[in-house]
Design a protein around this motif. Structure first.
Motif, mmCIF file in Angstrom:
data_model
loop_
_atom_site.group_PDB
_atom_site.id
_atom_site.type_symbol
_atom_site.label_atom_id
_atom_site.label_comp_id
_atom_site.label_asym_id
_atom_site.label_seq_id
_atom_site.Cartn_x
_atom_site.Cartn_y
_atom_site.Cartn_z
ATOM 1 N N TYR A 92 2.738 15.842 4.092
ATOM 2 C CA TYR A 92 1.877 15.557 2.934
ATOM 3 C C TYR A 92 2.208 16.446 1.737
ATOM 4 O O TYR A 92 1.517 16.415 0.738
ATOM 5 C CB TYR A 92 0.405 15.723 3.324
ATOM 6 N N PHE A 93 3.242 17.256 1.846
ATOM 7 C CA PHE A 93 3.577 18.197 0.767
ATOM 8 C C PHE A 93 4.199 17.521 -0.453
ATOM 9 O O PHE A 93 4.134 18.044 -1.551
ATOM 10 C CB PHE A 93 4.550 19.276 1.263
ATOM 11 N N SER A 101 15.286 18.463 1.203
ATOM 12 C CA SER A 101 13.841 18.222 1.185
ATOM 13 C C SER A 101 13.522 16.812 0.678
ATOM 14 O O SER A 101 12.470 16.258 0.966
ATOM 15 C CB SER A 101 13.100 19.286 0.364
ATOM 16 N N PHE A 102 14.440 16.213 -0.047
ATOM 17 C CA PHE A 102 14.280 14.822 -0.505
ATOM 18 C C PHE A 102 14.353 13.837 0.644
ATOM 19 O O PHE A 102 13.586 12.907 0.740
ATOM 20 C CB PHE A 102 15.450 14.429 -1.406
ATOM 21 N N SER A 103 15.399 14.055 1.475
ATOM 22 C CA SER A 103 15.761 13.015 2.424
ATOM 23 C C SER A 103 14.904 13.099 3.670
ATOM 24 O O SER A 103 14.951 14.070 4.398
ATOM 25 C CB SER A 103 17.230 13.164 2.807
ATOM 26 N N LYS A 104 14.100 12.083 3.867
ATOM 27 C CA LYS A 104 13.203 12.038 5.028
ATOM 28 C C LYS A 104 14.007 12.021 6.317
ATOM 29 O O LYS A 104 13.652 12.636 7.297
ATOM 30 C CB LYS A 104 12.351 10.782 4.945
ATOM 31 N N LYS A 105 15.081 11.289 6.308
ATOM 32 C CA LYS A 105 15.843 11.098 7.528
ATOM 33 C C LYS A 105 16.976 12.112 7.693
ATOM 34 O O LYS A 105 17.696 12.077 8.670
ATOM 35 C CB LYS A 105 16.421 9.681 7.560
ATOM 36 N N GLY A 106 17.149 12.979 6.719
ATOM 37 C CA GLY A 106 18.217 13.963 6.827
ATOM 38 C C GLY A 106 19.446 13.505 6.054
ATOM 39 O O GLY A 106 19.591 12.343 5.719
ATOM 40 N N MET A 107 20.317 14.456 5.783
ATOM 41 C CA MET A 107 21.514 14.154 5.009
ATOM 42 C C MET A 107 22.718 14.707 5.764
ATOM 43 O O MET A 107 22.646 15.778 6.352
ATOM 44 C CB MET A 107 21.386 14.847 3.657
ATOM 45 N N TYR A 164 9.956 20.609 10.792
ATOM 46 C CA TYR A 164 9.564 21.256 9.530
ATOM 47 C C TYR A 164 9.069 20.204 8.531
ATOM 48 O O TYR A 164 8.031 20.348 7.904
ATOM 49 C CB TYR A 164 10.751 22.026 8.949
ATOM 50 N N LYS A 165 9.826 19.118 8.424
ATOM 51 C CA LYS A 165 9.448 18.060 7.481
ATOM 52 C C LYS A 165 8.217 17.288 7.968
ATOM 53 O O LYS A 165 7.354 16.930 7.177
ATOM 54 C CB LYS A 165 10.620 17.100 7.273
ATOM 55 N N TYR A 177 0.005 19.542 13.588
ATOM 56 C CA TYR A 177 1.335 20.141 13.649
ATOM 57 C C TYR A 177 2.067 19.861 14.957
ATOM 58 O O TYR A 177 1.447 19.690 15.995
ATOM 59 C CB TYR A 177 1.236 21.643 13.409
ATOM 60 N N PHE A 178 3.397 19.857 14.844
ATOM 61 C CA PHE A 178 4.252 19.567 15.991
ATOM 62 C C PHE A 178 5.250 20.701 16.223
ATOM 63 O O PHE A 178 5.624 21.400 15.278
ATOM 64 C CB PHE A 178 5.082 18.304 15.716
ATOM 65 N N LYS A 179 5.712 20.805 17.449
ATOM 66 C CA LYS A 179 6.813 21.708 17.774
ATOM 67 C C LYS A 179 7.711 21.042 18.796
ATOM 68 O O LYS A 179 7.221 20.314 19.667
ATOM 69 C CB LYS A 179 6.283 23.018 18.380
#
Ligand SMILES: [Zn+2]
Length: 301
Positions: free
Chosen positions: A283-284, A83-89, A277-278, A182-184
């Motif tokens: 804005y969370f 949840s930290f990493s915007k770009k993924g880990m 999801y992110k 929202y996006f899908k």
């Protein structure tokens, strides 16, 4: 939740388990046998007992954690890092951070977390004004041939991209702009109308208005929503009517390819699930971790 708060709140296995129990009760524990949702807590056993049929449910059973040998502490840390990493880990990086011996179990846990994210977003449909388009993502291939580009290429995955896009008018200037919500994103296995229609039916509310470019595979979309507006695909429409789907597609490609180089076709949906999801919760801020633990605590039977 930031790292300092995490260290304070979740220093060990027991604190994670206790938190997970609360999250599961918030989401509602459902009995596998009789689907009853009323339970007693058996303190000494760390299990719930169904008040109707006495069937017992462990902390993990029915959730994405079921059958996992990983500690709760490692699951929680994985959710924190993800949840930290915007770009993924990468799984390799998480393996290093958790000092875990087996790469496979880390990779598997991360895929389960991505699956959880996807399941959470599947609970909602898009509504109002919705942009629809298809994006083409390069898949990993073992063949040492140059990648062929273009529509329908074997080496590209076809992805349906949908974005809620509400037109807003500036009261003072009268200028209109589109505000996105929202996006899908859903991987399509064919480029056929039927699959696209099924995707629309599952993911978009029937009272919506859909905007898309002109394509023969989109002809019957109107059957599933209030209105379907087809616009001729031009440089202008990619900046106006179909602005948000195009922004989302290019961001997703940049994020996924930058981080993972190339993703096998069968796993692409999971990475898109994490991305959406992110994006949907952009804005969370620090609440993202909490929301993720709640999503993980849901029973899926
Ligand atoms: Zn029961």
């Amino acid at each position: 939740m930031n790292i300092l708060e995490f260290i304070k709140e979740f220093p060990d296995e027991i604190s994670c388990k206790a938190h997970f129990k609360v999250q599961r009760e918030h989401e509602g524990v459902v009995c596998k046998k009789c689907k009853c949702s009323k339970h007693y807590w058996l303190k000494a056993k760390w299990q719930w007992q169904c008040s109707n049929c006495n069937f017992r449910t462990t902390l993990r059973s029915g959730t994405m954690m079921e059958h996992s040998n990983m500690t709760f502490h490692k699951w929680y840390l994985a959710m924190l890092f993800m949840s930290f990493s915007k770009k993924g880990m990468s799984a390799l990086e998480l393996q290093r951070q958790l000092n875990h011996s087996r790469y496979e179990s880390i990779w598997f846990m991360m895929q389960k977390i991505r699956k959880t994210m996807g399941k959470r977003d599947n609970m909602y449909t898009l509504e109002g004004a919705v942009e629809f388009d298809e994006g083409y993502f390069e898949k990993a291939t073992s063949e040492k041939v140059k990648l062929k580009r273009g529509r329908g290429s074997q080496r590209q995955a076809n992805v349906a991209v949908m974005a809620e896009s509400t037109p807003l008018e500036d009261i003072e200037t009268g200028k209109t702009s589109n505000h996105c919500r929202y996006f899908k994103m859903k991987v399509l296995t064919t480029h056929q109308g039927k699959e696209i229609e099924d995707t629309i039916e599952k993911n978009i509310d029937e009272k919506s208005i859909i905007f898309s470019d002109k394509s023969t595979s989109y002809i019957d979309i109107a059957k599933y929503v209030e209105t379907h507006i087809m616009v001729k695909s031009t440089k202008e429409t990619t900046k106006t009517t179909l602005k948000w789907v195009h922004i989302a597609i290019s961001n997703a490609k940049r994020t996924l390819l930058g981080m993972y180089h190339k993703i096998k076709g069968k796993y692409l949906q999971l990475y898109l699930d994490e991305f959406c999801y992110k994006l949907n919760r952009r804005y969370f801020g620090n609440k993202l971790f909490d929301r993720l633990t709640l999503a993980l605590a849901k029973s899926y039977w």
